[in-house]
Design an enzyme around this catalytic site. Structure first.
Site, PDB file in Angstrom:
ATOM      1  N   ARG A 283       0.760  -1.492   0.005  1.00 50.12           N
ATOM      2  CA  ARG A 283      -0.036  -0.305  -0.187  1.00 50.12           C
ATOM      3  C   ARG A 283       0.763   1.352  -0.367  1.00 50.12           C
ATOM      4  O   ARG A 283       0.786   2.442  -1.117  1.00 50.12           O
ATOM      5  CB  ARG A 283      -1.146  -0.087   1.337  1.00 50.12           C
ATOM      6  CG  ARG A 283      -2.096   1.129   1.161  1.00 50.12           C
ATOM      7  CD  ARG A 283      -1.897   2.729   1.424  1.00 50.12           C
ATOM      8  NE  ARG A 283      -0.998   2.169   2.912  1.00 50.12           N
ATOM      9  CZ  ARG A 283      -0.537   3.490   4.000  1.00 50.12           C
ATOM     10  NH1 ARG A 283      -0.579   4.382   3.068  1.00 50.12           N
ATOM     11  NH2 ARG A 283      -0.160   3.374   4.802  1.00 50.12           N
ATOM     12  N   ASP A 284       1.551   1.591   1.012  1.00 48.13           N
ATOM     13  CA  ASP A 284       2.627   3.075   1.052  1.00 48.13           C
ATOM     14  C   ASP A 284       3.774   2.399  -0.120  1.00 48.13           C
ATOM     15  O   ASP A 284       3.915   4.108  -0.078  1.00 48.13           O
ATOM     16  CB  ASP A 284       2.665   2.881   2.573  1.00 48.13           C
ATOM     17  CG  ASP A 284       3.126   4.502   2.606  1.00 48.13           C
ATOM     18  OD1 ASP A 284       2.790   5.159   2.277  1.00 48.13           O
ATOM     19  OD2 ASP A 284       3.546   4.952   4.042  1.00 48.13           O
TER      20      ASP A 284
ATOM     21  N   HIS B 181       5.301   4.817  12.500  1.00 47.10           N
ATOM     22  CA  HIS B 181       5.394   4.922  11.174  1.00 47.10           C
ATOM     23  C   HIS B 181       6.359   5.707  10.425  1.00 47.10           C
ATOM     24  O   HIS B 181       6.747   6.740  10.653  1.00 47.10           O
ATOM     25  CB  HIS B 181       3.483   4.829  10.923  1.00 47.10           C
ATOM     26  CG  HIS B 181       4.011   5.011   9.590  1.00 47.10           C
ATOM     27  ND1 HIS B 181       2.946   3.582   8.244  1.00 47.10           N
ATOM     28  CD2 HIS B 181       4.395   5.964   8.122  1.00 47.10           C
ATOM     29  CE1 HIS B 181       2.834   3.870   6.781  1.00 47.10           C
ATOM     30  NE2 HIS B 181       3.688   5.426   6.872  1.00 47.10           N
TER      31      HIS B 181
ATOM     32  N   CYS C 281       9.495   9.076  -1.308  1.00 49.16           N
ATOM     33  CA  CYS C 281       9.424  10.413  -0.623  1.00 49.16           C
ATOM     34  C   CYS C 281       8.525  11.640  -1.505  1.00 49.16           C
ATOM     35  O   CYS C 281       9.521  11.758  -2.525  1.00 49.16           O
ATOM     36  CB  CYS C 281      10.225  11.442  -0.148  1.00 49.16           C
ATOM     37  SG  CYS C 281       9.527  12.212   1.084  1.00 49.16           S
TER      38      CYS C 281
HETATM   39  P1  HMG Z   1     -12.274  14.398  -3.562  1.00 49.19           P
HETATM   40  O1  HMG Z   1     -11.736  14.959  -4.735  1.00 49.19           O
HETATM   41  O2  HMG Z   1     -12.597  15.442  -2.477  1.00 49.19           O
HETATM   42  O3  HMG Z   1     -14.272  13.799  -3.791  1.00 49.19           O
HETATM   43  O4  HMG Z   1     -11.405  13.398  -2.983  1.00 49.19           O
HETATM   44  P2  HMG Z   1     -15.293  13.856  -3.055  1.00 49.19           P
HETATM   45  O5  HMG Z   1     -15.671  12.973  -2.896  1.00 49.19           O
HETATM   46  O6  HMG Z   1     -15.351  14.988  -4.351  1.00 49.19           O
HETATM   47  O7  HMG Z   1     -14.901  12.892  -5.084  1.00 49.19           O
HETATM   48  C1  HMG Z   1     -14.330  12.920  -6.678  1.00 49.19           C
HETATM   49  C2  HMG Z   1     -14.425  12.414  -7.575  1.00 49.19           C
HETATM   50  O8  HMG Z   1     -14.199  10.885  -6.319  1.00 49.19           O
HETATM   51  C3  HMG Z   1     -15.640  11.363  -7.683  1.00 49.19           C
HETATM   52  O9  HMG Z   1     -15.900  10.819  -8.840  1.00 49.19           O
HETATM   53  C4  HMG Z   1     -15.758  10.212  -6.972  1.00 49.19           C
HETATM   54  O10 HMG Z   1     -17.495   9.178  -6.621  1.00 49.19           O
HETATM   55  C5  HMG Z   1     -14.462  10.379  -6.728  1.00 49.19           C
HETATM   56  P3  HMG Z   1     -16.680  11.640 -10.132  1.00 49.19           P
HETATM   57  O11 HMG Z   1     -17.799  11.662  -9.761  1.00 49.19           O
HETATM   58  O12 HMG Z   1     -15.348  12.576  -9.608  1.00 49.19           O
HETATM   59  O13 HMG Z   1     -15.809  10.583 -11.738  1.00 49.19           O
HETATM   60  N1  HMG Z   1     -14.421   9.399  -5.397  1.00 49.19           N
HETATM   61  C6  HMG Z   1     -14.211   7.859  -5.379  1.00 49.19           C
HETATM   62  N2  HMG Z   1     -13.812   7.041  -5.988  1.00 49.19           N
HETATM   63  C7  HMG Z   1     -13.498   6.122  -5.514  1.00 49.19           C
HETATM   64  N3  HMG Z   1     -13.396   5.439  -4.131  1.00 49.19           N
HETATM   65  C8  HMG Z   1     -12.955   6.162  -3.589  1.00 49.19           C
HETATM   66  C9  HMG Z   1     -13.874   7.839  -3.375  1.00 49.19           C
HETATM   67  N4  HMG Z   1     -14.030   8.743  -2.671  1.00 49.19           N
HETATM   68  C10 HMG Z   1     -14.755   9.562  -4.556  1.00 49.19           C
HETATM   69  N5  HMG Z   1     -13.413   5.980  -2.075  1.00 49.19           N
HETATM   70  C11 HMG Z   1     -10.675  12.030  -1.200  1.00 49.19           C
HETATM   71  C12 HMG Z   1     -11.417  13.322  -1.807  1.00 49.19           C
HETATM   72  C13 HMG Z   1     -10.651  11.443  -0.040  1.00 49.19           C
HETATM   73  C14 HMG Z   1     -11.434  11.273  -2.095  1.00 49.19           C
HETATM   74  C15 HMG Z   1      -9.587  12.186  -2.631  1.00 49.19           C
HETATM   75  O14 HMG Z   1      -8.659  13.135  -2.117  1.00 49.19           O
HETATM   76  C16 HMG Z   1      -8.751  10.751  -2.176  1.00 49.19           C
HETATM   77  O15 HMG Z   1      -8.680   9.654  -2.509  1.00 49.19           O
HETATM   78  N6  HMG Z   1      -7.531  10.982  -1.533  1.00 49.19           N
HETATM   79  C17 HMG Z   1      -6.538  10.077  -1.252  1.00 49.19           C
HETATM   80  C18 HMG Z   1      -5.251  10.408  -1.352  1.00 49.19           C
HETATM   81  C19 HMG Z   1      -4.084   9.184  -0.733  1.00 49.19           C
HETATM   82  O16 HMG Z   1      -4.507   7.992  -0.545  1.00 49.19           O
HETATM   83  N7  HMG Z   1      -3.206   9.669  -0.432  1.00 49.19           N
HETATM   84  C20 HMG Z   1      -2.072   8.431   0.440  1.00 49.19           C
HETATM   85  C21 HMG Z   1      -2.397   7.992   1.662  1.00 49.19           C
HETATM   86  S1  HMG Z   1      -2.664   8.142   3.196  1.00 49.19           S
HETATM   87  C22 HMG Z   1      -0.617   8.426   3.240  1.00 49.19           C
HETATM   88  O17 HMG Z   1      -0.188   7.502   2.385  1.00 49.19           O
HETATM   89  C23 HMG Z   1      -0.488   8.847   5.257  1.00 49.19           C
HETATM   90  C24 HMG Z   1       0.446   7.116   4.856  1.00 49.19           C
HETATM   91  O18 HMG Z   1       1.288   6.474   4.721  1.00 49.19           O
HETATM   92  C25 HMG Z   1       1.045   7.604   6.988  1.00 49.19           C
HETATM   93  C26 HMG Z   1       2.010   8.530   6.682  1.00 49.19           C
HETATM   94  O19 HMG Z   1       3.027   8.084   6.178  1.00 49.19           O
HETATM   95  O20 HMG Z   1       2.126  10.042   7.350  1.00 49.19           O
HETATM   96  C27 HMG Z   1      -1.228   6.321   6.207  1.00 49.19           C
HETATM   97 MG    MG Z   2       3.582   6.612   5.110  1.00 44.27          MG
END
Ligand code: HMG
Ligand code: MG
Length: 307
Positions: free
Chosen positions: A20-21, A214, A247
């Protein structure tokens, strides 16, 4: 002399986040079939938790747009859990439909990062999680809560630790079983780790058993930070096979702490994990050709140089 390591835990639960990450931050799009094989190899190495993928917007993270196929394609072993990231109800519905039985929600300690990452304020992100956690509770699905940027933010710099504690307390009040404190950009140093964990456990009264760490190894401090965390009583550590990930805020720099490097240190210190280091190495060797670069794990590189 009392050993400075006298209070270390006897065993550590390693949470593997490579599929995943790791893969979410790789430039290469790894074919679904190879992701499934990678996850199965990691589970076969004895890792108790293999975070499999994310049910996020495919526009945000195209690398994991095959989440449903990955989840439903894995032949699961009895022991490990295979959690997935879920940002909202839509993600939860997709995750449950694909057979997920453990999830993680994710927010941050800094507003700017939360806005960039999930297009919400911290308060909005917590509000989005409430129905997700309620669904999880109805299904008997455990929920982990990630807090990013606890040790520093790419947009705001230093982060007030109390902000992270407030977020942690909101997540726990919601019914989340485990917190993972993220050094998202790999800036933490061991003294900071001790301070943060001290604040969480002493002032915040959060049981140390509910806290995972993490670390990203962007500046080479991840293992030192793990050691400081263990000395503070932590016994859950996240890592990524091969150090997969990179990163996004420091192109070319190392990603997550590598599982092999973590396992090597823990094994040398006599701390049990139940994980077979050589089998993790095999999993990394399997996935490496699909990445387009050498994995950053020091143990992996040393092992490859000696064959
Ligand atoms: P948004 O654009 O504000 O959301 O995104 P929305 O509700 O307006 O939806 C926009 C579009 O996305 C729509 O589609 C939704 O249907 C679709 P359209 O109508 O335009 O075709 N949509 C989805 N599709 C599939 N699955 C879903 C989903 N939700 C909405 N779940 C949102 C907000 C949160 C969805 C977006 O910003 C997003 O998905 N972000 C994810 C970012 C991410 O994954 N980042 C990495 C993980 S965090 C990390 O790595 C840190 C960690 O490792 C810890 C650390 O290291 O610190 C955990
Ligand atoms: Mg991370």
């Amino acid at each position: 002399m009392v050993s400075p390591f006298a209070r270390l835990p006897r065993s550590v639960r390693v949470v593997e986040v490579g599929p995943r990450d790791g893969l979410q931050n790789e430039k290469a799009l790894v074919p679904t079939e190879q992701k499934i094989r990678f996850i199965q190899m990691l589970a076969g190495a004895g890792l108790p938790v293999v975070e499999a993928t994310s049910f996020v917007s495919p526009r945000a993270i195209p690398q994991l747009s095959d989440a449903s196929d990955v989840m439903s394609g894995i032949t699961r072993l009895a022991t490990p859990s295979y959690p997935v990231l879920v940002p909202n109800v839509k993600g939860m519905e997709r995750a449950l439909a694909a057979g997920a039985r453990a999830i993680a929600v994710f927010t941050a300690a800094s507003e700017s990062f939360t806005r960039h990452n999930i297009n919400a304020t911290i308060a909005e992100s917590l509000a989005n999680f409430r129905p997700v956690v309620a669904m999880a509770q109805r299904e008997g699905v455990p929920v982990r809560g990630y807090i990013s940027t606890v040790f520093g933010c790419p947009y705001e710099g230093r982060v007030e630790t109390r902000q992270a504690l407030d977020v942690a307390q909101d997540l726990l009040a919601m019914g989340i079983s485990e917190l993972s404190l993220g050094d998202t950009i790999g800036v933490a140093t061991p003294n900071q780790v001790i301070d943060v964990i001290g604040l969480f456990t002493e002032e915040g009264n959060i049981p140390v058993e509910q806290i995972a760490v993490h670390f990203h190894d962007t500046r080479g401090t991840a293992l030192a930070n793990v050691l400081a965390a263990l000395q503070s009583g932590i016994s859950i550590v996240d890592s990524s096979a091969g150090g997969l990930g990179g990163c996004p805020y420091a192109p070319g720099a190392a990603g997550n702490l590598a599982t092999e490097d973590l396992l090597y240190m823990l094994r040398g210190m006599g701390i049990e994990t139940g994980v077979d280091l050589e089998k993790v190495l095999e999993a990394t060797s399997f996935i490496a050709p699909y990445l387009g670069h050498m994995p950053t794990s020091k143990y992996y590189q040393a092992a490859m140089a000696s064959v």
